[in-house]
Design an enzyme around this catalytic site. Structure first.
Site, mmCIF file in Angstrom:
data_model
loop_
_atom_site.group_PDB
_atom_site.id
_atom_site.type_symbol
_atom_site.label_atom_id
_atom_site.label_comp_id
_atom_site.label_asym_id
_atom_site.label_seq_id
_atom_site.Cartn_x
_atom_site.Cartn_y
_atom_site.Cartn_z
ATOM 1 N N SER A 1 39.177 -4.425 -57.538
ATOM 2 C CA SER A 1 39.183 -5.830 -56.883
ATOM 3 C C SER A 1 38.232 -6.640 -57.830
ATOM 4 O O SER A 1 37.343 -6.059 -58.355
ATOM 5 C CB SER A 1 38.560 -5.546 -55.512
ATOM 6 N N TYR B 1 31.507 -2.910 -50.161
ATOM 7 C CA TYR B 1 33.043 -2.724 -50.779
ATOM 8 C C TYR B 1 32.915 -3.154 -52.219
ATOM 9 O O TYR B 1 33.528 -2.319 -53.144
ATOM 10 C CB TYR B 1 33.823 -3.747 -49.906
#
Length: 269
Positions: free
Chosen positions: A145, A158
């Site tokens: 990501s 995350y």
């Protein structure tokens, strides 16, 4: 992308295959003539997707219901990567985020995130690379990501898990290149999938122009893989974002960082 010369025998294993970027990979690869091994927790959705792909594209589609946040789930997929028909492309797509900052989280929830986003990626990558390097062909795409390039969401772990995925993929990719095997980190930005909805994260205030289509993310990922890139950042706007996150002063990044799940107030610390 270095693969077996017989295109009719190409086989890809995709985790988190029933939704979002994983589902976009399955449909694109099936349309390109790949046989598929699909992994997800929901056996019913796996069967439905396999039936659809088989009837539409006429390719072989295996299904493996498995929870990759568990040792048993990882072991099942590791066994498939070691045995049976060779897998020429592994897409580690399964992952989760948490709808709460770290100070409101639990050790159990954080451990589950790490087991799925980090531990499973490590295990399956290792299991896939052993036969690939022996054959001198194959590729691994680890879905990371843009969040991994900085702490854009205060209190979120995350981004830390995705920073590991990107660093891991680059490092391992350097070691497998002499064997004709590629490892690439795919680092998309906000993508229209079920990801945020499943996590219960309200994304209604995110500007429309920031969103990507899963199909476009997959198209660019496969183009970058063919080019031999170790890190793929789909869309020019996110290339600019990543450049800023890499080179802007830390204090500036911290000043503009925003947690989409809400900050922790002083009275809750």
């Amino acid at each position: 992308m270095t693969l077996d010369p017989t295109a009719a025998e190409r086989r890809a294993l995709i985790t988190g295959a029933t939704a979002g970027i994983g589902a976009a990979f399955t449909r694109r690869l099936a349309a390109d003539g790949w046989h598929l091994v699909l992994v997800a927790r929901d056996a019913a959705r796996l069967t439905e997707l396999a039936t659809e792909l088989g009837s539409t594209y006429g390719r072989e589609v295996e299904t493996i219901p498995a929870d990759l946040s568990t040792d048993d789930g990882c072991a099942t997929v590791e066994q498939r990567l070691a045995d049976g028909s060779p897998v020429h492309l592994l897409v580690n797509n399964a992952g989760i985020s948490l709808n709460k900052p770290f100070l409101r989280s639990t050790a159990e929830d954080e451990a589950r995130l790490l087991r799925l986003n980090v531990h499973a990626v490590m295990r399956l990558t290792l299991a896939a690379l052993r036969p690939m390097t022996e054959r001198r062909n194959g590729a691994v795409i680890n879905v990371s990501s843009v969040a991994g390039f900085g702490t854009a969401m205060p209190g979120s772990t995350y981004s830390a898990s995705k920073a590991w995925v990107t660093n891991f993929s680059e490092s391992v990719g350097q070691s497998t290149r002499p064997f004709g095997v590629q490892v690439m980190a795919l680092c998309p930005g906000y993508t229209r999938t079920e990801f945020h909805q499943r996590a219960g994260i309200n994304m209604s205030k995110t500007p429309e122009w920031l969103w990507l289509r899963a199909e476009d993310v997959v198209d660019e990922a496969l183009r970058d893989l063919r080019k031999g890139k170790m890190v793929s950042i789909p869309a020019w706007k996110y290339k600019v974002v990543v450049a800023g996150m890499r080179h802007a002063p830390r204090r500036l990044l911290q000043a503009v960082a925003r947690d989409t799940r809400g900050r922790i107030g002083r009275d809750e610390r």
